[in-house]
Design a protein around this motif. Structure first.
Motif, mmCIF file in Angstrom:
data_model
loop_
_atom_site.group_PDB
_atom_site.id
_atom_site.type_symbol
_atom_site.label_atom_id
_atom_site.label_comp_id
_atom_site.label_asym_id
_atom_site.label_seq_id
_atom_site.Cartn_x
_atom_site.Cartn_y
_atom_site.Cartn_z
ATOM 1 N N VAL A 145 0.843 -1.203 0.000
ATOM 2 C CA VAL A 145 0.000 0.000 0.000
ATOM 3 C C VAL A 145 0.874 1.248 0.000
ATOM 4 O O VAL A 145 0.603 2.215 -0.723
ATOM 5 C CB VAL A 145 -0.973 -0.014 1.200
ATOM 6 C CG1 VAL A 145 -1.660 1.330 1.373
ATOM 7 C CG2 VAL A 145 -2.006 -1.120 1.033
ATOM 8 N N PHE A 146 1.927 1.248 0.815
ATOM 9 C CA PHE A 146 2.824 2.405 0.856
ATOM 10 C C PHE A 146 3.524 2.613 -0.480
ATOM 11 O O PHE A 146 3.665 3.748 -0.944
ATOM 12 C CB PHE A 146 3.857 2.251 1.975
ATOM 13 C CG PHE A 146 3.328 2.587 3.336
ATOM 14 C CD1 PHE A 146 2.654 3.773 3.583
ATOM 15 C CD2 PHE A 146 3.524 1.716 4.384
ATOM 16 C CE1 PHE A 146 2.174 4.080 4.837
ATOM 17 C CE2 PHE A 146 3.053 2.015 5.651
ATOM 18 C CZ PHE A 146 2.377 3.203 5.876
ATOM 19 N N ILE A 147 3.964 1.544 -1.108
ATOM 20 C CA ILE A 147 4.628 1.661 -2.416
ATOM 21 C C ILE A 147 3.641 2.172 -3.459
ATOM 22 O O ILE A 147 3.969 3.069 -4.254
ATOM 23 C CB ILE A 147 5.249 0.310 -2.833
ATOM 24 C CG1 ILE A 147 6.430 -0.022 -1.919
ATOM 25 C CG2 ILE A 147 5.673 0.320 -4.297
ATOM 26 C CD1 ILE A 147 6.988 -1.414 -2.085
ATOM 27 N N PHE A 148 2.428 1.626 -3.468
ATOM 28 C CA PHE A 148 1.395 2.083 -4.406
ATOM 29 C C PHE A 148 1.093 3.560 -4.183
ATOM 30 O O PHE A 148 0.983 4.335 -5.148
ATOM 31 C CB PHE A 148 0.132 1.237 -4.237
ATOM 32 C CG PHE A 148 -0.995 1.636 -5.136
ATOM 33 C CD1 PHE A 148 -0.938 1.373 -6.499
ATOM 34 C CD2 PHE A 148 -2.120 2.278 -4.630
ATOM 35 C CE1 PHE A 148 -1.976 1.747 -7.340
ATOM 36 C CE2 PHE A 148 -3.159 2.651 -5.460
ATOM 37 C CZ PHE A 148 -3.087 2.388 -6.822
ATOM 38 N N ASN A 149 0.987 3.978 -2.938
ATOM 39 C CA ASN A 149 0.734 5.381 -2.621
ATOM 40 C C ASN A 149 1.877 6.272 -3.122
ATOM 41 O O ASN A 149 1.636 7.338 -3.697
ATOM 42 C CB ASN A 149 0.551 5.551 -1.111
ATOM 43 C CG ASN A 149 0.254 6.975 -0.733
ATOM 44 O OD1 ASN A 149 -0.670 7.583 -1.236
ATOM 45 N ND2 ASN A 149 1.060 7.515 0.171
ATOM 46 N N ASN A 150 3.112 5.830 -2.908
ATOM 47 C CA ASN A 150 4.257 6.603 -3.384
ATOM 48 C C ASN A 150 4.248 6.750 -4.900
ATOM 49 O O ASN A 150 4.518 7.830 -5.431
ATOM 50 C CB ASN A 150 5.570 5.955 -2.927
ATOM 51 C CG ASN A 150 5.851 6.174 -1.462
ATOM 52 O OD1 ASN A 150 5.122 6.873 -0.767
ATOM 53 N ND2 ASN A 150 6.909 5.567 -0.977
#
Length: 160
Positions: free
Chosen positions: A88-93
């Protein structure tokens, strides 16, 4: 090496923000003193303070990306398993980088028009005022890329 790059960029941004803040305070204080003690004013002080404040806000926003200080609702994200949370954090970034890239691209395209328009008091190109958008967009994108790299290398999350 990556930490050195981040620290160097962060150091430069913090110093530029600090210098702009000091210059803004001096200009506004000088304007107040001139107006109330001498009955005259510095014609460019208000415009300079406004432009400096905009630059400070956008540079501060890029520093917020480094610190992980931007507002986020992570109630559900914190309840996810570590692997999903990381995804989720990578997708958000990646989404943020795409958004910042689009904004930066279109502002750079518009700079050719705004460089020909002069500000009313200081007579500087308005494009210099708008230049902070791609500058902060690139800074935030670089910080997000570094954060994504850290996530992919299983290094700790910024908030942890």
């Amino acid at each position: 090496m990556l930490n050195t790059l981040v620290k160097g960029i962060d150091h430069a941004v913090k110093h530029l923000t600090f210098l702009l803040f000091i210059a803004m305070v001096i200009a506004v204080f000088g304007q107040v003193v001139m107006r109330y003690l001498f009955g005259t004013s510095v014609f460019w002080a208000e415009e300079f303070a406004r432009y400096a404040m905009v630059w400070i806000a956008f540079l501060g926003a890029s520093m917020g990306v480094v610190e992980g200080a931007h507002t986020k609702i992570d109630f559900f994200i914190n309840r996810l398993p570590q692997g999903v949370k990381k995804g989720v954090f990578i997708f958000n970034n990646v989404l943020c980088i795409l958004f910042l890239s689009c904004i930066s691209y279109y502002v750079v395209a518009a700079l050719s028009y705004t460089m020909g328009t002069l500000s009313p008091a200081m007579r500087i190109p308005m494009g210099l005022m708008h230049l902070i958008l791609p500058v902060s967009g690139v800074l935030m994108s670089v910080y997000l890329l570094i954060d994504t790299y850290r996530l992919l290398r299983n290094q700790p999350f910024p908030a942890e």
